[in-house]
Design an enzyme around this catalytic site. Structure first.
Site, PDB file in Angstrom:
ATOM      1  N   PRO A 129      -3.534  11.881   9.406  1.00  9.62           N
ATOM      2  CG  PRO A 129      -5.583  12.901   8.868  1.00  9.62           C
ATOM      3  CD  PRO A 129      -4.763  12.423  10.031  1.00  9.62           C
ATOM      4  CB  SER A 133       6.979   6.212   8.545  1.00  9.32           C
ATOM      5  OG  SER A 133       6.443   5.191   7.725  1.00  9.32           O
ATOM      6  N   GLY A 243       4.514  -6.921  16.479  1.00 12.44           N
ATOM      7  CA  GLY A 243       3.642  -6.515  15.386  1.00 12.44           C
ATOM      8  C   GLY A 243       4.172  -6.937  14.038  1.00 12.44           C
ATOM      9  NE  ARG A 244       8.073  -2.766  12.040  1.00 15.14           N
ATOM     10  CZ  ARG A 244       8.870  -1.729  12.233  1.00 15.14           C
ATOM     11  NH1 ARG A 244      10.110  -1.918  12.650  1.00 15.14           N
ATOM     12  NH2 ARG A 244       8.426  -0.501  12.023  1.00 15.14           N
ATOM     13  CD  GLN A 337       1.991 -14.648 -16.148  1.00 22.53           C
ATOM     14  OE1 GLN A 337       1.539 -13.656 -15.607  1.00 22.53           O
ATOM     15  NE2 GLN A 337       2.162 -14.732 -17.459  1.00 22.53           N
ATOM     16  CB  ILE A 338       0.231 -20.714 -12.334  1.00 26.30           C
ATOM     17  CG1 ILE A 338       1.766 -20.719 -12.221  1.00 26.30           C
ATOM     18  CG2 ILE A 338      -0.303 -22.141 -12.385  1.00 26.30           C
ATOM     19  CD1 ILE A 338       2.288 -21.274 -10.922  1.00 26.30           C
ATOM     20  CD  GLU A 364       2.674  -3.386  13.175  1.00 21.91           C
ATOM     21  OE1 GLU A 364       3.859  -3.094  13.448  1.00 21.91           O
ATOM     22  OE2 GLU A 364       1.751  -3.283  13.993  1.00 21.91           O
ATOM     23  CB  THR A 366       6.847   1.511   4.198  1.00 21.35           C
ATOM     24  OG1 THR A 366       8.004   2.262   4.612  1.00 21.35           O
ATOM     25  CG2 THR A 366       5.590   2.356   4.402  1.00 21.35           C
ATOM     26  CD  GLU A 368       9.659   1.904   0.528  1.00 23.28           C
ATOM     27  OE1 GLU A 368       9.635   1.420  -0.621  1.00 23.28           O
ATOM     28  OE2 GLU A 368       8.706   1.785   1.338  1.00 23.28           O
TER      29      GLU A 368
END
Length: 383
Positions: A129, A133, A243-244, A337-338, A364, A366, A368
């Site tokens: 909690p 990161s 993972g990324r 939108q389409i 995995e 952010t 940032e």
């Protein structure tokens, strides 16, 4: 992407995953989104097809070919159902990965084939909690008592947390050592001290069971320490590249599904007497979407090829994940939108796909964090 870039085996795996995803996942994705659970029989079928052991070598019960095949398969599965793509990516990369790299012979014999076959699903209990990161800022503790490790603490945002049979849990074993005091443990989830506190209600990928977990005097054998004591942070960070790559492929699959839905709609829908595709503004939008998807795939496959070759690719994987996740939100927004007002309704898949895409910029690492890692690599960039 033209098939000339792929080997025959890579094409076969991609085509198998595509056929499975379109036949078995896509028709049920909306249902699982509403129920919050992917059908157990579907997960079992994924295991039988080898989709849950794609980074584990064949001699250890897996179906590894290379990371290109893995990325292609995650893309296809995610195009069928983004939540199922999350289950697959998490299970492979941080469920199987740490055990494959750091498990001893006994641990691998006990668990690796179980995981690779999908008979047991894995989860990764790192985030808390107060610690996302900042992975080293954990409060969960592991203390040795009478030859057993006793774990106490709380974990948050655990993907596969309800479904998993094995959890990789990170806890502080030596508080005075800072980053060097973190260790990893193999915890069967039927342990009475391992408790799912709740399944989270989420914006998207609702079929993926994301849970809050508590560890209350959770006792495990001393032999369940994964890797050396004090190497937990290294273990936690060791699967960043794979993972990324997996989450980037998931984002691409979600975005591609939105693009294809928008293209179908634009071909069928008429305004002012012609199909939407004949309107320059819509055609330009579709062209940009298609271009971004192809550029994303090239970034992902580049990182996957480096990973397969054993080359460092943290920056390349971070670039792929960063770009893919931001493209996914953009493409899914344009798909809505389409569709116009219909795109805002749950009757059309783009509404769900837009919700599913958003998380890929968060878990995995952010966006940032990705930019931070990429910028750090530039310090030694050769001009």
């Amino acid at each position: 992407m033209q098939d000339i870039e792929l080997s025959e085996d890579q094409r076969m795996i991609r085509d198998m995953a595509r056929q499975f995803a379109q036949a078995e996942l896509a028709p049920h994705a909306a249902e699982w989104d509403q129920s919050g659970w992917i059908a157990d029989a579907t997960v079992q079928q994924m295991g039988e097809l080898g989709l849950l052991g794609m980074i584990v070598p064949e001699e250890q019960g897996g179906s590894y070919l290379d990371y290109v095949a893995y990325a292609l398969a995650v893309e296809e599965v995610s195009a069928g159902c983004g939540a199922t793509g999350a289950l697959m990516s998490v299970h492979n990369s941080v469920g199987c990965g740490p055990l494959l790299k750091y498990g001893n012979a006994a641990q691998q014999e006990r668990w690796l084939a179980e995981l690779a076959s999908g008979r047991t699903i894995g989860c990764f209990c790192l985030t808390e909690p107060q610690a996302g990161s900042e992975a080293h800022n954990l409060r969960t503790r592991a203390v040795m008592e009478n030859g057993e490790w006793v774990l106490n603490g709380a974990k948050q945002f655990v993907s596969n947390g309800k479904r998993a049979g094995l959890a990789i849990v990170f806890a502080v074993t030596d508080p005075d050592l800072g980053k060097r005091g973190l260790s990893a443990f193999l915890v069967p989830t039927d342990n009475p001290g391992f408790r799912v506190e709740r399944m989270e209600h989420k914006l998207g990928i609702r079929g993926s069971d994301t849970c809050a977990i508590s560890l209350d005097n959770c006792r495990i054998p001393e032999a369940n320490l994964l890797g050396p004591r004090g190497k937990g942070l290294s273990i936690a960070l060791s699967n960043l590249e794979g993972g990324r790559i997996g989450i980037a492929a998931q984002a691409l699959g979600i975005a591609r599904a939105a693009f294809e839905a928008a293209l179908r709609y634009a071909r069928e829908r008429t305004q002012f007497g012609v199909a939407l595709t004949e309107h320059q503004s819509i055609g330009n939008m579709l062209a940009d979407m298609h271009t971004r998807l192809n550029a994303t795939r090239l970034l992902i496959l580049h990182a996957a090829r480096l990973k397969t070759a054993g080359q460092p690719c943290l920056s390349e994987a971070s670039q792929a994940k960063l770009y893919a996740s931001e493209v996914a939100e953009k493409v899914c927004s344009q798909a809505i939108q389409i569709h116009g007002g219909y795109g805002y309704l749950q009757d059309y898949p783009v509404e769900r796909l837009y919700r599913d895409a958003r998380i890929t910029q968060i878990y995995e690492g952010t966006s940032e964090i990705q930019r931070l890692l990429i910028a750090r690599e530039l310090i030694n960039y050769n001009l």
